[in-house]
Design an enzyme around this catalytic site. Structure first.
Site, PDB file in Angstrom:
ATOM      1  N   LYS A  46      -3.309   8.626   2.406  1.00 10.93           N
ATOM      2  CA  LYS A  46      -5.170   8.070   2.945  1.00 10.93           C
ATOM      3  C   LYS A  46      -4.431   8.833   4.612  1.00 10.93           C
ATOM      4  O   LYS A  46      -5.429   9.307   5.160  1.00 10.93           O
ATOM      5  CB  LYS A  46      -5.487   6.679   3.107  1.00 10.93           C
ATOM      6  CG  LYS A  46      -5.778   6.104   1.714  1.00 10.93           C
ATOM      7  CD  LYS A  46      -6.766   6.585   1.198  1.00 10.93           C
ATOM      8  CE  LYS A  46      -7.285   6.493   0.460  1.00 10.93           C
ATOM      9  NZ  LYS A  46      -7.865   6.809  -0.552  1.00 10.93           N
ATOM     10  N   TYR A  76       0.935  -1.034   0.005  1.00  9.10           N
ATOM     11  CA  TYR A  76      -0.163   0.424   0.099  1.00  9.10           C
ATOM     12  C   TYR A  76       0.977   1.252   0.058  1.00  9.10           C
ATOM     13  O   TYR A  76       0.894   2.007  -0.560  1.00  9.10           O
ATOM     14  CB  TYR A  76      -1.050   0.023   1.052  1.00  9.10           C
ATOM     15  CG  TYR A  76      -1.845   0.755   0.903  1.00  9.10           C
ATOM     16  CD1 TYR A  76      -2.550   1.144  -0.486  1.00  9.10           C
ATOM     17  CD2 TYR A  76      -2.493   2.054   1.610  1.00  9.10           C
ATOM     18  CE1 TYR A  76      -4.089   1.354  -0.747  1.00  9.10           C
ATOM     19  CE2 TYR A  76      -3.554   2.126   1.231  1.00  9.10           C
ATOM     20  CZ  TYR A  76      -4.164   2.654   0.465  1.00  9.10           C
ATOM     21  OH  TYR A  76      -5.232   3.218   0.160  1.00  9.10           O
TER      22      TYR A  76
HETATM   23  P1  NAD Z   1     -12.492   2.463  -8.666  1.00  9.97           P
HETATM   24  O1  NAD Z   1     -11.306   2.722  -9.993  1.00  9.97           O
HETATM   25  O2  NAD Z   1     -13.576   2.534  -9.299  1.00  9.97           O
HETATM   26  O3  NAD Z   1     -12.079   4.541  -8.585  1.00  9.97           O
HETATM   27  C1  NAD Z   1     -11.024   5.421  -8.977  1.00  9.97           C
HETATM   28  C2  NAD Z   1     -11.666   6.428  -9.220  1.00  9.97           C
HETATM   29  O4  NAD Z   1     -10.548   7.651  -9.140  1.00  9.97           O
HETATM   30  C3  NAD Z   1     -12.002   6.334 -10.922  1.00  9.97           C
HETATM   31  O5  NAD Z   1     -13.633   6.185 -11.220  1.00  9.97           O
HETATM   32  C4  NAD Z   1     -11.055   7.298 -11.481  1.00  9.97           C
HETATM   33  O6  NAD Z   1     -11.328   7.694 -13.328  1.00  9.97           O
HETATM   34  C5  NAD Z   1     -10.924   8.161 -10.550  1.00  9.97           C
HETATM   35  N1  NAD Z   1      -9.895   9.340 -10.775  1.00  9.97           N
HETATM   36  C6  NAD Z   1      -8.259   9.193 -11.030  1.00  9.97           C
HETATM   37  N2  NAD Z   1      -7.554   9.785 -11.051  1.00  9.97           N
HETATM   38  C7  NAD Z   1      -8.567  10.359 -11.300  1.00  9.97           C
HETATM   39  C8  NAD Z   1      -8.241  12.258 -11.633  1.00  9.97           C
HETATM   40  N3  NAD Z   1      -7.296  12.538 -11.671  1.00  9.97           N
HETATM   41  N4  NAD Z   1      -9.561  12.567 -12.404  1.00  9.97           N
HETATM   42  C9  NAD Z   1     -10.404  12.288 -11.855  1.00  9.97           C
HETATM   43  N5  NAD Z   1     -10.925  11.109 -10.964  1.00  9.97           N
HETATM   44  C10 NAD Z   1      -9.522  10.128 -10.949  1.00  9.97           C
HETATM   45  O7  NAD Z   1     -12.220   2.552  -7.583  1.00  9.97           O
HETATM   46  P2  NAD Z   1     -12.645   1.773  -6.220  1.00  9.97           P
HETATM   47  O8  NAD Z   1     -11.949   0.729  -4.877  1.00  9.97           O
HETATM   48  O9  NAD Z   1     -13.768   2.369  -6.470  1.00  9.97           O
HETATM   49  O10 NAD Z   1     -11.981   3.370  -5.119  1.00  9.97           O
HETATM   50  C11 NAD Z   1     -12.579   4.479  -5.366  1.00  9.97           C
HETATM   51  C12 NAD Z   1     -11.979   5.501  -3.809  1.00  9.97           C
HETATM   52  O11 NAD Z   1     -12.129   4.130  -2.420  1.00  9.97           O
HETATM   53  C13 NAD Z   1     -10.594   5.653  -3.629  1.00  9.97           C
HETATM   54  O12 NAD Z   1     -10.561   6.495  -2.583  1.00  9.97           O
HETATM   55  C14 NAD Z   1      -9.758   4.469  -3.256  1.00  9.97           C
HETATM   56  O13 NAD Z   1      -8.860   4.734  -2.548  1.00  9.97           O
HETATM   57  C15 NAD Z   1     -10.841   3.899  -1.356  1.00  9.97           C
HETATM   58  N6  NAD Z   1     -10.604   2.933  -1.538  1.00  9.97           N
HETATM   59  C16 NAD Z   1     -10.742   1.451  -2.250  1.00  9.97           C
HETATM   60  C17 NAD Z   1     -10.795  -0.174  -1.650  1.00  9.97           C
HETATM   61  C18 NAD Z   1     -11.218  -1.016  -2.342  1.00  9.97           C
HETATM   62  O14 NAD Z   1     -10.487  -1.700  -1.621  1.00  9.97           O
HETATM   63  N7  NAD Z   1     -11.308  -0.663  -3.326  1.00  9.97           N
HETATM   64  C19 NAD Z   1     -11.040   0.479   0.020  1.00  9.97           C
HETATM   65  C20 NAD Z   1     -11.118   1.227   0.399  1.00  9.97           C
HETATM   66  C21 NAD Z   1     -11.078   2.786   0.003  1.00  9.97           C
HETATM   67  O1  0WE Z   2      -6.633   2.967  -2.376  1.00  8.78           O
HETATM   68  C1  0WE Z   2      -6.447   1.851  -3.084  1.00  8.78           C
HETATM   69  C2  0WE Z   2      -5.667   1.754  -4.156  1.00  8.78           C
HETATM   70  C3  0WE Z   2      -5.836   3.160  -4.418  1.00  8.78           C
HETATM   71  C4  0WE Z   2      -4.919   2.966  -5.958  1.00  8.78           C
HETATM   72  C5  0WE Z   2      -4.841   1.705  -6.846  1.00  8.78           C
HETATM   73  C6  0WE Z   2      -3.577   1.907  -7.878  1.00  8.78           C
HETATM   74  C7  0WE Z   2      -3.957   0.177  -8.907  1.00  8.78           C
HETATM   75  C8  0WE Z   2      -3.502   1.216 -10.361  1.00  8.78           C
HETATM   76  C9  0WE Z   2      -4.287   4.271  -6.269  1.00  8.78           C
HETATM   77  N1  0WE Z   2      -3.059   4.351  -7.576  1.00  8.78           N
HETATM   78  C10 0WE Z   2      -2.803   2.910  -8.300  1.00  8.78           C
HETATM   79  N2  0WE Z   2      -2.274   3.024  -9.398  1.00  8.78           N
HETATM   80  C11 0WE Z   2      -2.608   2.000  -9.901  1.00  8.78           C
HETATM   81  O2  0WE Z   2      -1.603   2.447 -11.289  1.00  8.78           O
HETATM   82  N3  0WE Z   2      -7.037   0.919  -1.914  1.00  8.78           N
HETATM   83  C12 0WE Z   2      -7.920   0.786  -0.617  1.00  8.78           C
HETATM   84  C13 0WE Z   2      -7.213  -0.855  -2.163  1.00  8.78           C
HETATM   85  C14 0WE Z   2      -5.916  -1.554  -1.771  1.00  8.78           C
HETATM   86  O3  0WE Z   2      -5.154  -1.646  -2.677  1.00  8.78           O
HETATM   87  C15 0WE Z   2      -4.419  -2.071  -1.871  1.00  8.78           C
HETATM   88  C16 0WE Z   2      -4.893  -2.737  -0.764  1.00  8.78           C
HETATM   89  C17 0WE Z   2      -6.097  -2.046  -0.888  1.00  8.78           C
HETATM   90  C18 0WE Z   2      -7.375  -2.626  -0.543  1.00  8.78           C
HETATM   91  C19 0WE Z   2      -2.661  -2.583  -1.774  1.00  8.78           C
HETATM   92  C20 0WE Z   2      -1.771  -3.469  -0.610  1.00  8.78           C
HETATM   93  C21 0WE Z   2      -3.230  -3.691   0.358  1.00  8.78           C
HETATM   94  C22 0WE Z   2      -4.693  -3.580   0.380  1.00  8.78           C
END
Ligand code: NAD
Ligand code: 0WE
Length: 258
Positions: free
Chosen positions: A165, A158
């Site tokens: 975050k 991460y």
């Molecule tokens: P996702 O890829 O569907 O969403 C990420 C979004 O960020 C995408 O829609 C992308 O277009 C947008 N984005 C990135 N760069 C951008 C920019 N320059 N301008 C505008 N938009 C931009 O994935 P997700 O998992 O739905 O992620 C959404 C949020 O949830 C993130 O903040 C992520 O850190 C958080 N989150 C995800 C998880 C997980 O496990 N998936 C867990 C906890 C928190």
């Molecule tokens: O916030 C995230 C991931 C956000 C993210 C993901 C990518 C993948 C592709 C940000 N930047 C990038 N850049 C890329 O090029 N999460 C909360 C999802 C996530 O990521 C992990 C997690 C979880 C949950 C990484 C390690 C361990 C757990």
């Protein structure tokens, strides 16, 4: 039932139907809110309009382009939104990005430029979007962002996103204090791991999911819809006394020791 009729919600971060932001949009729409979907780039325009249609909002709602790393695009997006909706009640910020190398690599090796990009897109954008939205939130309202427990505890792979975050969560508290006098609440939902686009390409993601199944009090992983329900609650008047808070929707994982 939570009633969001007559409320306008602007949602950043819907990339596809698996996006956490899409699940939030579904819940807000089901509660009667009018939706504005904001998409990152021209490449996502058609998809975004289709997603708006799938939410039953092609006539009522709006899709606007906005790369949150560009001030002029944020200004243009809110000018366009204000043209159709003079008052906005809810903003959902569901955006994060770090260059692939930076998120993979040992935090010790983080390059200055990669650190900057991660914080610009994943943290500063919340400030920029909140400043853009505030003049439209003249009746008060709710701003929400998405965070992860990697802000507090170390998760392998991460890395710089954990640092970002932590900054995001601090930003939530300072924005809550800044916007409280306008009756605008600012909160974060800390979601458990979910297989979305942002989770793709993360090494060993299934190990992370398996650890939750094994150790979380509910012994399962969380679903997008559960994050959507909590976001709807925080957006609604039911949460009128909650601001500056991080709400975990993680099947209880964060309370466990070993
Ligand atoms: P996702 O890829 O569907 O969403 C990420 C979004 O960020 C995408 O829609 C992308 O277009 C947008 N984005 C990135 N760069 C951008 C920019 N320059 N301008 C505008 N938009 C931009 O994935 P997700 O998992 O739905 O992620 C959404 C949020 O949830 C993130 O903040 C992520 O850190 C958080 N989150 C995800 C998880 C997980 O496990 N998936 C867990 C906890 C928190
Ligand atoms: O916030 C995230 C991931 C956000 C993210 C993901 C990518 C993948 C592709 C940000 N930047 C990038 N850049 C890329 O090029 N999460 C909360 C999802 C996530 O990521 C992990 C997690 C979880 C949950 C990484 C390690 C361990 C757990």
């Amino acid at each position: 039932m939570i009633d969001m009729k007559g409320k306008v919600a602007v949602i950043f971060g819907v990339a596809n139907k698996r996006s956490i932001a899409y699940a939030i949009a579904e819940k807000l729409a089901a509660a009667g809110a009018t939706l504005v979907l904001s998409y990152q780039s021209d490449r996502l325009k058609k998809e975004s309009e289709e997603l708006l249609a799938s939410l039953g909002q092609s006539d009522t709602g709006l899709a606007v382009q906005c790369d949150v790393s560009v001030d002029a695009e944020i200004d243009a997006a809110f000018a366009q939104i204000q043209g159709k909706f003079p008052v906005v009640h809810t903003v959902v910020h569901s955006v994060a990005f770090a260059p692939a190398d930076a998120i993979k690599n040992d935090v010790l090796l983080t390059k200055r430029e990669d650190f900057r990009i991660a914080h610009d897109i994943s943290v500063y954008s919340l400030i920029a979007v909140s400043r853009g939205a505030a003049p439209l939130m003249s009746e008060g309202g709710s701003i929400l962002t998405l965070t992860y427990y990697g802000s507090d505890k170390v998760f392998p792979n991460y890395n710089v996103m954990g640092v970002a975050k932590a900054a995001l969560e601090a930003t939530v508290r300072y924005l809550a204090a800044s916007l409280g006098p306008k009756n605008i609440r600012v909160n974060a939902v800390s979601a458990g791991p979910i297989k979305t686009l942002a989770a793709r390409g993360i090494g060993d993601f299934s190990t992370i999911l398996d650890a939750v199944t094994e150790r979380a009090p509910l012994h399962r992983n969380v679903e997008q819809s559960e994050v959507g329900n909590t976001a709807l609650f925080l957006a609604s008047d039911l949460a009128s006394g909650i601001t500056g808070e991080i709400t975990f929707v993680d099947c209880g994982f964060n309370v466990t020791g070993i």
